[in-house]
Motif scaffolding. Structure first.
Motif, PDB file in Angstrom:
ATOM      1  N   ILE A  82       0.845  -1.202   0.000  1.00 33.35           N
ATOM      2  CA  ILE A  82       0.000   0.000   0.000  1.00 33.35           C
ATOM      3  C   ILE A  82       0.877   1.247   0.000  1.00 33.35           C
ATOM      4  O   ILE A  82       1.832   1.346   0.767  1.00 33.35           O
ATOM      5  CB  ILE A  82      -0.913   0.029   1.248  1.00 33.35           C
ATOM      6  CG1 ILE A  82      -1.789  -1.229   1.294  1.00 33.35           C
ATOM      7  CG2 ILE A  82      -1.759   1.287   1.283  1.00 33.35           C
ATOM      8  CD1 ILE A  82      -2.728  -1.297   2.480  1.00 33.35           C
ATOM      9  N   TRP A  83       0.538   2.179  -0.888  1.00 41.01           N
ATOM     10  CA  TRP A  83       1.163   3.499  -0.877  1.00 41.01           C
ATOM     11  C   TRP A  83       0.097   4.464  -0.364  1.00 41.01           C
ATOM     12  O   TRP A  83      -1.053   4.435  -0.838  1.00 41.01           O
ATOM     13  CB  TRP A  83       1.598   3.909  -2.288  1.00 41.01           C
ATOM     14  CG  TRP A  83       2.841   3.237  -2.746  1.00 41.01           C
ATOM     15  CD1 TRP A  83       4.099   3.782  -2.786  1.00 41.01           C
ATOM     16  CD2 TRP A  83       2.991   1.882  -3.231  1.00 41.01           C
ATOM     17  NE1 TRP A  83       5.004   2.864  -3.258  1.00 41.01           N
ATOM     18  CE2 TRP A  83       4.356   1.689  -3.529  1.00 41.01           C
ATOM     19  CE3 TRP A  83       2.103   0.814  -3.416  1.00 41.01           C
ATOM     20  CZ2 TRP A  83       4.853   0.485  -4.029  1.00 41.01           C
ATOM     21  CZ3 TRP A  83       2.593  -0.395  -3.897  1.00 41.01           C
ATOM     22  CH2 TRP A  83       3.948  -0.550  -4.199  1.00 41.01           C
ATOM     23  N   THR A  84       0.468   5.295   0.616  1.00 37.15           N
ATOM     24  CA  THR A  84      -0.506   6.240   1.160  1.00 37.15           C
ATOM     25  C   THR A  84       0.191   7.558   1.440  1.00 37.15           C
ATOM     26  O   THR A  84       1.389   7.568   1.781  1.00 37.15           O
ATOM     27  CB  THR A  84      -1.184   5.651   2.428  1.00 37.15           C
ATOM     28  OG1 THR A  84      -2.193   6.560   2.895  1.00 37.15           O
ATOM     29  CG2 THR A  84      -0.204   5.380   3.552  1.00 37.15           C
TER      30      THR A  84
ATOM     31  N   HIS B 144       3.747   2.016   2.468  1.00 40.02           N
ATOM     32  CA  HIS B 144       4.678   3.117   2.214  1.00 40.02           C
ATOM     33  C   HIS B 144       3.947   4.416   2.520  1.00 40.02           C
ATOM     34  O   HIS B 144       3.110   4.849   1.725  1.00 40.02           O
ATOM     35  CB  HIS B 144       5.139   3.115   0.756  1.00 40.02           C
ATOM     36  CG  HIS B 144       5.610   1.761   0.300  1.00 40.02           C
ATOM     37  ND1 HIS B 144       6.868   1.286   0.605  1.00 40.02           N
ATOM     38  CD2 HIS B 144       4.982   0.773  -0.385  1.00 40.02           C
ATOM     39  CE1 HIS B 144       6.997   0.063   0.100  1.00 40.02           C
ATOM     40  NE2 HIS B 144       5.861  -0.266  -0.500  1.00 40.02           N
ATOM     41  N   LEU B 145       4.238   4.973   3.680  1.00 41.82           N
ATOM     42  CA  LEU B 145       3.563   6.210   4.101  1.00 41.82           C
ATOM     43  C   LEU B 145       4.440   7.389   3.702  1.00 41.82           C
ATOM     44  O   LEU B 145       5.571   7.509   4.169  1.00 41.82           O
ATOM     45  CB  LEU B 145       3.344   6.175   5.619  1.00 41.82           C
ATOM     46  CG  LEU B 145       2.914   7.467   6.303  1.00 41.82           C
ATOM     47  CD1 LEU B 145       1.585   7.986   5.766  1.00 41.82           C
ATOM     48  CD2 LEU B 145       2.805   7.248   7.820  1.00 41.82           C
ATOM     49  N   ALA B 146       3.910   8.258   2.839  1.00 39.67           N
ATOM     50  CA  ALA B 146       4.681   9.427   2.399  1.00 39.67           C
ATOM     51  C   ALA B 146       4.131  10.676   3.081  1.00 39.67           C
ATOM     52  O   ALA B 146       2.915  10.897   3.081  1.00 39.67           O
ATOM     53  CB  ALA B 146       4.573   9.580   0.885  1.00 39.67           C
ATOM     54  N   LEU B 147       5.036  11.464   3.654  1.00 33.77           N
ATOM     55  CA  LEU B 147       4.637  12.764   4.195  1.00 33.77           C
ATOM     56  C   LEU B 147       4.618  13.716   3.004  1.00 33.77           C
ATOM     57  O   LEU B 147       5.595  14.409   2.712  1.00 33.77           O
ATOM     58  CB  LEU B 147       5.642  13.204   5.267  1.00 33.77           C
ATOM     59  CG  LEU B 147       5.359  14.538   5.956  1.00 33.77           C
ATOM     60  CD1 LEU B 147       4.022  14.537   6.671  1.00 33.77           C
ATOM     61  CD2 LEU B 147       6.486  14.879   6.922  1.00 33.77           C
ATOM     62  N   ALA B 148       3.523  13.701   2.276  1.00 38.75           N
ATOM     63  CA  ALA B 148       3.478  14.393   0.987  1.00 38.75           C
ATOM     64  C   ALA B 148       2.036  14.565   0.548  1.00 38.75           C
ATOM     65  O   ALA B 148       1.143  13.858   1.027  1.00 38.75           O
ATOM     66  CB  ALA B 148       4.222  13.564  -0.071  1.00 38.75           C
TER      67      ALA B 148
END
Ligand SMILES: C[S@@+](CC[C@H](N)C(=O)[O-])C[C@H]1O[C@@H](n2cnc3c(N)ncnc32)[C@H](O)[C@@H]1O
Length: 214
Positions: free
Chosen positions: A87-89, A114-118
């Motif tokens: 999972i990409w979030t 994959h947690l992106a601060l974006a």
């Protein structure tokens, strides 16, 4: 109870009563969200989560993209339902993402999330197709833009799920013309008229759009 809904309150309470209660981890996540964020009602909640679980069970996805992690409630629900998925979030607010990161670790799903601060606008151009399931739950004013950004990531048969598309019923009230309501009307109309998607808006909770790329 998660009160953001186009449904009458008694129906919301009834619907939640038909579901197994959230486990201790999710209950703590919800309590922390209410204690430490400004708009805790943004939480997806158990009724939306039950729909996501059914959709995942129908056709287990391998690669999921979520726009709008907030504190990780739906991310954890998706990760638990789709045990084989990566999972990409993305979440641009550090205070939200840090709570999400903590609970993703505790739920033992962080290795495949994959947690992106974006923002979605920053993350999506870095991603490579295909995604089987995309869940839109970021800023409602951006929904038309999210649609153009995610389109190249969706092969035929992929499922796009978008939350809050009835926006408390405001999309159907012509007296309401704020930016988010207008953006959601645009999004709903774009999908309804797009020959590359078969679309249905479910009046579940705050409105959930299901669109299959065809
Ligand atoms: C409705 S909440 C998400 C709720 C979450 N999916 C859940 O059910 O718990 C929307 C989140 O989107 C984030 N957001 C706002 N603009 C965004 C953007 N451009 N890209 C990604 N996320 C964004 C907000 O900070 C907020 O945390």
């Amino acid at each position: 109870m998660h009160p953001v809904s186009a449904e009458p309150l008694d129906l919301q309470i009834y619907l939640e009563s038909t579901l197994k209660p959230d486990d201790g981890l999710l209950q703590r996540l919800v309590r922390d969200t209410y204690a430490h964020t400004v708009h805790p009602r943004m939480l997806g909640g158990p009724v939306l989560a039950s729909l996501l679980r059914v959709l995942v069970a129908l056709r287990p996805p391998r690669r999921i993209l979520e726009i709008g992690t907030f504190t990780g409630y739906t991310t954890i629900q998706l990760a638990r339902a789709a045990r084989d998925a990566e999972i990409w979030t993305c979440e641009p607010v550090e205070a939200h993402a840090s709570i999400a990161a903590r609970y993703l670790e505790e739920a033992r799903v962080a290795a495949r999330v994959h947690l992106a601060l974006a923002t979605a606008q920053e993350l999506i151009p870095t991603l490579v197709a295909p995604f089987d399931l995309v869940f839109l739950d970021g800023d409602k004013a951006d929904y038309p833009e999210y649609l153009s950004l995610v389109r190249p990531l969706l092969p035929v048969g992929a499922l796009l799920v978008a939350d809050n598309t009835l926006w408390g019923g405001k999309v159907a009230n012509s007296a309401v013309n704020d930016a988010r309501t207008e953006a959601l009307r645009t999004f709903n109309s774009l999908l309804a008229n797009d020959p590359e998607f078969t679309t249905s808006i479910l009046p579940v909770r705050d409105g959930v759009t299901l669109a299959v790329r065809c």
